[in-house]
Write an enzyme that holds these catalytic residues in place. Structure first.
Site, PDB file in Angstrom:
ATOM      1  N   HIS A 183      38.056  35.723  32.389  1.00 36.22           N
ATOM      2  CA  HIS A 183      39.331  36.440  32.459  1.00 36.22           C
ATOM      3  C   HIS A 183      39.078  37.927  32.618  1.00 36.22           C
ATOM      4  O   HIS A 183      38.097  38.447  32.078  1.00 36.22           O
ATOM      5  CB  HIS A 183      40.178  36.174  31.202  1.00 36.22           C
ATOM      6  CG  HIS A 183      41.606  36.535  31.407  1.00 36.22           C
ATOM      7  ND1 HIS A 183      42.077  37.791  31.157  1.00 36.22           N
ATOM      8  CD2 HIS A 183      42.643  35.801  31.887  1.00 36.22           C
ATOM      9  CE1 HIS A 183      43.364  37.826  31.463  1.00 36.22           C
ATOM     10  NE2 HIS A 183      43.736  36.634  31.919  1.00 36.22           N
ATOM     11  N   ASP A 215      44.275  28.258  32.947  1.00 35.70           N
ATOM     12  CA  ASP A 215      44.329  27.300  34.057  1.00 35.70           C
ATOM     13  C   ASP A 215      43.372  26.138  33.889  1.00 35.70           C
ATOM     14  O   ASP A 215      43.473  25.139  34.599  1.00 35.70           O
ATOM     15  CB  ASP A 215      44.036  28.026  35.371  1.00 35.70           C
ATOM     16  CG  ASP A 215      45.146  29.003  35.691  1.00 35.70           C
ATOM     17  OD1 ASP A 215      46.312  28.591  35.587  1.00 35.70           O
ATOM     18  OD2 ASP A 215      44.860  30.160  36.008  1.00 35.70           O
TER      19      ASP A 215
HETATM   20  C1  LIG Z   1      39.193  35.842  36.404  1.00 37.63           C
HETATM   21  C2  LIG Z   1      38.030  36.568  37.077  1.00 37.63           C
HETATM   22  C3  LIG Z   1      38.416  36.902  38.533  1.00 37.63           C
HETATM   23  C4  LIG Z   1      37.763  37.866  36.278  1.00 37.63           C
HETATM   24  O1  LIG Z   1      36.792  38.545  36.926  1.00 37.63           O
HETATM   25  P1  LIG Z   1      36.161  39.917  36.368  1.00 37.63           P
HETATM   26  O2  LIG Z   1      36.809  40.360  35.123  1.00 37.63           O
HETATM   27  O3  LIG Z   1      36.185  40.857  37.510  1.00 37.63           O
HETATM   28  O4  LIG Z   1      34.723  39.481  35.972  1.00 37.63           O
HETATM   29  P2  LIG Z   1      33.444  39.604  36.902  1.00 37.63           P
HETATM   30  O5  LIG Z   1      33.650  38.850  38.161  1.00 37.63           O
HETATM   31  O6  LIG Z   1      33.091  41.067  37.005  1.00 37.63           O
HETATM   32  O7  LIG Z   1      32.336  38.866  36.049  1.00 37.63           O
HETATM   33  C5  LIG Z   1      31.668  39.475  34.957  1.00 37.63           C
HETATM   34  C6  LIG Z   1      30.527  38.577  34.540  1.00 37.63           C
HETATM   35  O8  LIG Z   1      31.068  37.339  34.027  1.00 37.63           O
HETATM   36  C7  LIG Z   1      30.635  36.246  34.811  1.00 37.63           C
HETATM   37  N1  LIG Z   1      31.772  35.374  35.058  1.00 37.63           N
HETATM   38  C8  LIG Z   1      33.046  35.752  35.297  1.00 37.63           C
HETATM   39  N2  LIG Z   1      33.811  34.672  35.509  1.00 37.63           N
HETATM   40  C9  LIG Z   1      33.005  33.603  35.398  1.00 37.63           C
HETATM   41  C10 LIG Z   1      33.221  32.229  35.537  1.00 37.63           C
HETATM   42  N3  LIG Z   1      34.425  31.752  35.838  1.00 37.63           N
HETATM   43  N4  LIG Z   1      32.183  31.409  35.392  1.00 37.63           N
HETATM   44  C11 LIG Z   1      30.961  31.891  35.095  1.00 37.63           C
HETATM   45  N5  LIG Z   1      30.687  33.192  34.960  1.00 37.63           N
HETATM   46  C12 LIG Z   1      31.698  34.044  35.111  1.00 37.63           C
HETATM   47  C13 LIG Z   1      30.161  36.839  36.124  1.00 37.63           C
HETATM   48  O9  LIG Z   1      29.197  36.035  36.737  1.00 37.63           O
HETATM   49  C14 LIG Z   1      29.629  38.177  35.690  1.00 37.63           C
HETATM   50  O10 LIG Z   1      28.346  38.006  35.181  1.00 37.63           O
HETATM   51  P3  LIG Z   1      27.101  38.743  35.886  1.00 37.63           P
HETATM   52  O11 LIG Z   1      27.418  40.223  35.748  1.00 37.63           O
HETATM   53  O12 LIG Z   1      25.899  38.314  35.142  1.00 37.63           O
HETATM   54  O13 LIG Z   1      27.117  38.319  37.333  1.00 37.63           O
HETATM   55  C15 LIG Z   1      36.755  35.701  37.056  1.00 37.63           C
HETATM   56  O14 LIG Z   1      36.433  35.382  35.721  1.00 37.63           O
HETATM   57  C16 LIG Z   1      36.899  34.443  37.883  1.00 37.63           C
HETATM   58  O15 LIG Z   1      36.700  34.487  39.107  1.00 37.63           O
HETATM   59  N6  LIG Z   1      37.224  33.277  37.230  1.00 37.63           N
HETATM   60  C17 LIG Z   1      37.409  32.024  37.948  1.00 37.63           C
HETATM   61  C18 LIG Z   1      38.809  31.997  38.566  1.00 37.63           C
HETATM   62  C19 LIG Z   1      39.877  31.799  37.507  1.00 37.63           C
HETATM   63  O16 LIG Z   1      39.810  30.896  36.689  1.00 37.63           O
HETATM   64  N7  LIG Z   1      40.897  32.669  37.571  1.00 37.63           N
HETATM   65  C20 LIG Z   1      42.063  32.565  36.685  1.00 37.63           C
HETATM   66  C21 LIG Z   1      42.111  33.688  35.697  1.00 37.63           C
HETATM   67  S1  LIG Z   1      43.407  33.417  34.529  1.00 37.63           S
END
Ligand SMILES: CC(C)(COP(=O)(O)OP(=O)(O)OC[C@H]1O[C@@H](n2cnc3c(N)ncnc32)[C@H](O)[C@@H]1OP(=O)(O)O)[C@@H](O)C(=O)NCCC(=O)NCCS
Length: 386
Positions: free
Chosen positions: A260, A322
């Site tokens: 998140h 979700d």
């Molecule tokens: C929601 C989301 C976009 C948030 O992204 P964010 O805050 O920008 O986080 P980042 O993409 O910068 O990730 C930060 C770290 O957490 C990890 N991470 C983030 N989401 C992850 C996931 N769903 N699974 C595994 N690792 C995850 C990343 O790999 C990263 O680690 P790293 O620096 O070692 O590569 C992201 O968690 C995601 O894509 N989740 C899956 C889609 C989803 O379920 N979205 C609904 C949200 S309610």
């Protein structure tokens, strides 16, 4: 000018009294903890809370439900537009089109006064549920079913999909799901809706902006992606081989339904849906999808929330809202293409609350700046010489 920000992370762009999301895993609607609301309220009570700032009393609740029922049917002029949409269209594209059309049939079109905005919010909320069900039936080659005035929004949705009285646990599931998705502060779609109406565009324009923003897989599309992942994995004993390489390779691949942008602790909405998903599986004597999700959660936890990663400042990764909404929908036999539109049915309440707040006196047009990093003063080159 302030320093360029990374996706506006941590930037506070205004004040709001609607919703408080706290990184340590707490969520409040108008001051009430989400767990308490999910345990006790109905979705209609939550909509009222978000729009009026307080829970309704008995008379207010009955009047509000009556108003919703009286406004739930789609205007006659909208049905031909809905039926002209290709049955193969993406369901969020179809919903965006129908919600846009609804604006042109609203009797308060052109009136953006506070009273008219509340009436428009009510029509948007009542009709979006009818629209989602009608679009799904259209995609199945079936005629729409008119809303039943004696049913609440959750039960009506299932009734309009299937034309029969829905299973009580299904109604409870949809009701809780709508409550849990109703608002989440300045998420991408709510921000888009607020930016739109900050120009004093109407609520329908804001709702259409919200639908567009919500349609992406990083936001509202995550439940659909979660279910598609589970279907691709197929079986409980294949989970490990599928998930582990995604999190141990050179570059981690995000697992849908996890992580998140704000929470650094478990998403407080996920436990309620986890419980409902298990109960739905038990109702059908098949907890396969629930079990697979729990198995994925264990691996994500093992590989993401290690002492080394957390000490290195990496964020903890937990199931988000979700994650288990995907299995809940699947266990009720809802088409995967319905998952994001169901999110719209719920988040419409939050969008409307925020748009009404954005319309309060003193709110300015939202106009951030970009730091220009391009070049200047290039010479003009005639087209033949380029
Ligand atoms: C929601 C989301 C976009 C948030 O992204 P964010 O805050 O920008 O986080 P980042 O993409 O910068 O990730 C930060 C770290 O957490 C990890 N991470 C983030 N989401 C992850 C996931 N769903 N699974 C595994 N690792 C995850 C990343 O790999 C990263 O680690 P790293 O620096 O070692 O590569 C992201 O968690 C995601 O894509 N989740 C899956 C889609 C989803 O379920 N979205 C609904 C949200 S309610």
């Amino acid at each position: 000018m302030s320093a360029p920000s990374d996706g506006l992370r941590g930037v506070v762009v205004g004040e709001s009294t609607i919703c408080d999301v706290q990184a340590e895993g707490k969520l409040y609607y108008r001051g009430y903890p989400i767990e308490v609301i999910a345990d006790h309220a109905t979705f209609e009570e939550v909509v009222y809370l978000l729009w009026y700032g307080k829970f309704p009393n008995v008379a207010e609740y009955a009047a509000f439900k009556r108003e919703i029922a009286a406004n739930a049917a789609l205007p006659e002029g909208v049905l031909p537009i809905l039926k002209s949409i290709p049955a193969t269209a993406n369901s969020m594209d179809a919903l965006r089109t129908v919600v846009s059309a609804l604006g042109m049939f609203d009797p308060d079109q052109g009136d953006n006064s506070p009273a008219a905005n509340l009436r428009k919010a009510l029509r948007l909320q009542a009709r979006v549920v009818t629209a989602v069900a009608a679009i799904e039936r259209h995609q199945q080659g079936l005629e729409p079913i008119a809303p039943c005035p004696s049913l609440g929004l959750a039960a009506n949705f299932l009734y309009m999909l299937w034309g029969k009285d829905p299973e009580p646990l299904y109604v409870e599931t949809i009701d809780k799901d709508l409550i849990l998705h109703a608002d989440h502060e300045l998420n991408a779609s709510t921000f888009a809706a607020r930016v739109t109406v900050a120009t004093h565009a109407d609520l329908y324009s804001g709702a259409v902006s919200g639908i567009g923003a919500l349609s992406g897989p990083r936001h509202g599309g995550a439940a659909e992606d979660t279910m598609n992942m589970l279907l691709e994995i197929g079986e409980l004993d294949k989970v490990d081989a599928w998930v582990r390489p995604k999190l141990t390779g050179e570059k981690r691949t995000p697992i849908p339904g996890f992580g998140h942008a704000v929470y650094r602790a478990p998403d407080p909405r996920s436990n309620t849906l986890r419980d409902v998903s298990r109960r739905l599986g038990e109702l059908h004597n098949d907890t396969k999808w629930y079990d697979m999700t729990v198995a994925i959660e264990k691996i994500v936890d093992e590989l993401s929330n290690t002492a080394e990663r957390l000490a290195a400042g990496k964020q903890g990764i937990y199931p988000n809202v979700d994650c288990f909404s995907a299995t809940c929908y699947y266990e009720m036999n809802l088409s995967v293409r319905l998952y994001t539109p169901i999110f719209v049915m719920s988040r419409m309440s939050g969008w409307c609350a925020h748009m009404i707040e954005q319309y309060l006196p003193g709110q300015r047009i939202i106009r951030p700046r970009a730091e220009y990093v391009g070049t200047h003063d290039l010479p003009w080159v005639p087209i033949e010489q380029r």
